[in-house]
Scaffold this active site. Structure first.
Site, PDB file in Angstrom:
ATOM      1  N   SER A  57       0.804  -1.208   0.000  1.00 50.15           N
ATOM      2  CA  SER A  57       0.000   0.000   0.000  1.00 50.15           C
ATOM      3  C   SER A  57       0.848   1.275   0.000  1.00 50.15           C
ATOM      4  O   SER A  57       1.516   1.575  -0.980  1.00 50.15           O
ATOM      5  CB  SER A  57      -0.941  -0.059   1.197  1.00 50.15           C
ATOM      6  OG  SER A  57      -1.990   0.832   1.066  1.00 50.15           O
ATOM      7  N   ASP A 114      10.691   5.489  -9.766  1.00 49.64           N
ATOM      8  CA  ASP A 114      10.420   6.211 -11.009  1.00 49.64           C
ATOM      9  C   ASP A 114      11.327   7.426 -11.154  1.00 49.64           C
ATOM     10  O   ASP A 114      11.830   7.716 -12.242  1.00 49.64           O
ATOM     11  CB  ASP A 114       8.955   6.648 -11.060  1.00 49.64           C
ATOM     12  CG  ASP A 114       8.019   5.509 -11.424  1.00 49.64           C
ATOM     13  OD1 ASP A 114       8.510   4.416 -11.762  1.00 49.64           O
ATOM     14  OD2 ASP A 114       6.787   5.709 -11.368  1.00 49.64           O
ATOM     15  N   LYS A 134      -0.721  -4.033  -3.387  1.00 46.95           N
ATOM     16  CA  LYS A 134      -1.996  -3.389  -3.028  1.00 46.95           C
ATOM     17  C   LYS A 134      -1.993  -1.957  -3.547  1.00 46.95           C
ATOM     18  O   LYS A 134      -1.334  -1.092  -2.984  1.00 46.95           O
ATOM     19  CB  LYS A 134      -2.217  -3.399  -1.523  1.00 46.95           C
ATOM     20  CG  LYS A 134      -3.539  -2.758  -1.120  1.00 46.95           C
ATOM     21  CD  LYS A 134      -3.716  -2.729   0.376  1.00 46.95           C
ATOM     22  CE  LYS A 134      -5.043  -2.080   0.735  1.00 46.95           C
ATOM     23  NZ  LYS A 134      -5.115  -0.657   0.370  1.00 46.95           N
TER      24      LYS A 134
END
Length: 872
Positions: free
Chosen positions: A592, A603, A618
């Site tokens: 999560s 990224d 998740k």
């Protein structure tokens, strides 16, 4: 009068917290004794009984069910109608929630429930009449009937069965994918098979413990063959002989000096009783008493008697747990089953679960500062929380048993045999109020009672907060390299659902981590490892702000709602708290909010991600909506209707890829048994949302990973290939795959003992090798949030390897050992070596040690200076 209030677009903004909750799992109940302002329940004393009274729906249960169904139908991310297909899944989900192993309900039971398959939607959705939850109670009552039958059958078998394990039998432990039994006779066959498995488990545990004790006593005095001979001679002569001896005892009164036969479990379920045990040659009961100087020692119970007692108590404890259920417990299970048809993270939270959710997010609570467990009908102190009234009083200690609770100026309420949740509700209460506890001190007899008065207060859950440590290790040039590690168990934040004036102190993950980073910078660490291996998520807002500690303003996560609208969530703070080299350590348990942070930093090219083959996966956002505003209740009905934790959005990385289902794949993957498990991660849950992508956002590219990751992988791969602990992990992976392929476990005692010996020999070999290793050349300094405000460093901890494992608090500590235990979870592992206390090798956290080496390599390759702002 009870009605459902329709939601308008404006009233949809019932958001209490936009949160990313960790995946749920079942465990032995442990409750922390504190809460927000909660009135004490008026609970009458409960007697020691397992008599079940059928449950009927409460007066507002139908309205709560209708409100829940309405919210799911209209505001869940999937926009899935509650039709007959959902009704069918709802029925199956509820049945499997109660009977996950398919051993209680019979096909005849299922046939009776079949009319509900296409009708639960009509019974639950709001319409001309409010929801009807009678199916929930009817099915639960049938489950209780079967559970009572199973318990009674176990009692019968434990009293009369001859437990022998000399045939080539195997048992299928996980029956989730197997049909329910055809009838009660087939169910009894399964119950007997499961009881035999449990009996053998207990027996093997006792044999293993005996071997360990004998090996320690005879260390360096005999060969392994001699030790095995001693074990054989000390143990009972066989399972048949053990059973025969017990059955003979059960047929008549024991002789003088013999152990009294085990009573039927139902008779043992009362309060502790005093027994008179007569020694050989002593007067019989009713004659002259023994001399005062006589030391009466009761005869030791046989393995069989102890196992029978253990299993009997276990079965009756399970039955008692469900006997204590009320209509609210049934409703919570029923409506959560409905929510889980939509996705695995939507839940109905009754008032008690909503309170626990608030506590977990706040890391603070109001109460006496203790953790309770239920054991043999008693509320037992498991742990005292630092700073709480209980530990400050110095009158309560671990393993004390609470037998009665009284509010100020009120009579005490007996809590023996009371459900843990009800006892906790009595003990909790508003800050500044008094509670009186009647306890049996640890180690004392049941007749020893002490009354203690405590004033409830706020307790901070420091053990769940962020913490750090500093590691000094040798560098490549004969000097010292200083690294920092931040252990973050969750993303916590202030979350308050109560109307109490006693508000928890504001908590912020970002504030705490910033304080720790400042301390690490003051102590001039060269690089930082952020450990998220057991971080199951938490506050989305905190994940966004925490990411901003390592970068300038950037989009952290892209969020898409059920209407397909995309929102970009940016870090609002342009400042950077830490600009140096960063490694993020993840596992299959990182979920999560952890995946948001790790995905964004990956990224950006800002941090090197290291760990298991992927994170949990998740990628959904839950909103907690209290239902009280949807239900207009008669003033005489004061029960809190609870809340619905609802999946309303899905999040995506800045690049546009979702973390849902696939998770975050590390830049460097380390060996782990978890990588091979099909039971860990989002894909192992029922009804997960799919993985997808959307168009990405514009963000800063730091390019701090791609130029170096190839060389870092090569160096790490060389180390891992030569590392003994990772060799043990690879060995455990092989064993784990073999067990997964088999799916069954032997019920042959000799075969299991052979497996136990093999596991024990394997672990002994590992321990022996580890004892030959030189001590790690490291100094470790533990930094708590309190210590972060103080100048300098505390004294370094001792036994560095053990300290690393202890400080990290991870089951991954001792990577190969943890993997071995995971691989052998279905069978006794016999992992304890024969070494006497003090000769066990210190546990190692191989994953953390390799992460330190990777960070050291990373430091040698990266340019010097502030990586985030220099030259940008």
């Amino acid at each position: 009068m009870i009605t459902i209030a329709r939601l308008t677009p404006r009233s949809r903004l019932l958001i209490l917290s936009l949160c990313l909750a960790a995946p749920l799992c079942l465990a032995e109940p442990v409750v922390r004794l504190a809460s927000a302002d909660q009135p004490a329940l008026s609970v009458a004393s409960t007697s020691a009984t397992n008599v079940f009274h059928p449950i009927s729906p409460g007066p507002v249960d139908g309205a709560i069910a209708s409100a829940t169904a309405y919210m799911l139908t209209n505001y869940h991310y999937l926009k899935k109608p509650f039709d007959e297909a959902v009704s069918s899944q709802f029925l199956d989900r509820y049945l499997e929630t109660l009977d996950p192993q398919h051993i209680h309900f019979t096909q005849a039971d299922l046939a009776e429930f079949e009319p509900y398959r296409t009708n639960l939607n009509h019974l639950t959705l709001p319409g001309q009449h409010l929801g009807d939850t009678r199916p929930a109670c009817e099915i639960f009552n049938r489950y209780m009937e079967r559970l009572q039958q199973r318990t009674a059958y176990a009692d019968e078998l434990l009293q009369h069965e001859k437990f022998t394990f000399d045939k080539d039998e195997r048992i299928l432990i996980n029956r989730k994918q197997v049909p329910y039994p055809a009838d009660l006779d087939e169910a009894k066959k399964l119950w007997r098979e499961r009881l035999r498995f449990e009996y053998l488990q207990e027996l093997l545990g006792k044999i293993g413990a005996r071997k360990k004790n004998l090996a320690a006593a005879t260390k360096n005095k005999g060969s392994r063959a001699e030790t095995n001979a001693m074990v054989k001679s000390a143990a009972p002569t066989g399972s048949a002989a053990r059973a025969d001896a017990r059955r003979a005892q059960a047929l008549g009164s024991p002789k003088v000096g013999e152990q009294k036969p085990a009573m039927p479990a139902a008779a043992e379920e009362g309060r502790p009783k005093a027994e008179v045990v007569v020694k050989p040659g002593a007067p019989e009961a009713g004659t002259a008493p023994l001399a005062a100087s006589t030391n009466v020692v009761p005869p030791k119970k046989t393995d069989d008697e102890e196992i029978v007692e253990t299993l009997s108590h276990r079965y009756h404890r399970t039955l008692r747990f469900f006997v204590e259920w009320d209509n609210e417990d049934v409703l919570q299970t029923y409506l959560t089953a409905l929510a889980r048809v939509y996705d695995p993270h939507s839940d109905y939270l009754d008032r008690r679960q909503l309170e626990q959710f608030s506590i977990s997010m706040n890391l603070s609570l109001f109460g006496i500062g203790a953790e309770l467990i239920s054991e043999d009908g008693y509320c037992k102190i498991r742990r005292l929380l630092p700073g709480g009234p209980a530990i400050k009083s110095k009158l309560i200690k671990e393993n004390d048993r609470i037998v009665a609770v009284a509010q100020s100026n009120q009579p005490p309420v007996d809590v023996v045999e009371m459900s843990l949740n009800k006892a906790v509700q009595l003990i909790r209460g508003p800050k500044g109020t008094e509670v009186q506890l009647t306890i049996i001190p640890a180690g004392a007899g049941a007749s020893t009672r002490t009354v203690i008065s405590l004033v409830r207060d706020q307790i901070a859950l420091e053990d769940s907060a962020a913490k750090a440590r500093i590691i000094d290790m040798p560098d490549r040039h004969g000097g010292t390299l200083r690294l920092g590690v931040i252990d973050l168990p969750s993303f916590y934040a202030t979350f308050d659902t109560s109307a109490s004036k006693d508000k928890p102190e504001p908590k912020s993950t970002t504030t705490d981590v910033a304080k720790l980073l400042d301390k690490l910078k003051q102590e001039k660490v060269a690089g930082v490892i952020l450990d998220l291996r057991l971080n199951g998520g938490g506050s989305l807002d905190e994940a966004i702000k925490l990411t901003g500690l390592f970068v300038r303003t950037n989009p952290v996560v892209l969020i898409r709602d059920e209407q397909g609208r995309k929102q970009e969530a940016d870090d609002p703070d342009p400042s950077v708290r830490y600009e140096g080299p960063l490694v993020v350590l993840t596992s299959r348990h990182s979920a999560s909010a952890s995946e948001i942070l790790a995905g964004a930093l990956q990224d950006y090219g800002r941090a090197l991600i290291v760990g298991d083959s992927s994170t949990h996966g998740k990628g959904t956002v839950q909103q907690v909506n209290q239902l009280r505003s949807l239900i207009r209740m008669d003033r005489s009905l004061t029960n809190d209707p609870g809340a619905l934790k609802l999946t309303i959005k899905k999040f995506f990385r800045p690049s546009g890829a979702s973390t849902q289902l696939k998770g975050v794949i590390p830049d460097i993957v380390l060996p782990s048994v978890a990588n091979e498990s099909k039971d860990i991660g989002e894909s192992a849950l029922d009804n997960p949302l799919p993985w997808d992508t959307i168009s990405g956002a514009k963000f800063d590219h730091f390019n701090l990973v791609d130029p170096y990751v190839g060389e870092l992988r090569r160096r790490s791969g060389d180390r891992v290939a030569a590392d003994k602990d990772f060799a043990y992990v690879r060995e455990d992976i092989g064993l784990f795959k073999k067990r997964q392929a088999d799916k069954t476990i032997s019920l042959n005692e000799q075969q299991r003992l052979k497996e136990q010996d093999e596991n024990e020999a394997r672990q002994k070999g590992r321990d022996k090798e580890r004892l030959t290793r030189p001590e790690l050349q490291q100094k470790v300094y533990e930094i708590t949030l309190k210590l972060a405000d103080q100048p300098g460093l505390p004294p370094p901890v001792t036994r560095t390897n053990a300290a690393l494992a202890k400080l990290s608090g991870h089951p991954m500590a001792g990577a190969s050992d943890a993997a071995s235990k995971s691989a052998a979870a279905a069978a006794p592992s016999g992992d304890d070596a024969d070494d006497v206390e003090g000769e066990k090798p210190p546990p190692t956290d191989a994953t953390m040690l390799e992460a330190e080496h990777i960070l050291a390599d990373y430091l040698s390759l990266l340019p010097k200076g502030n990586l985030v702002t220099d030259g940008r």
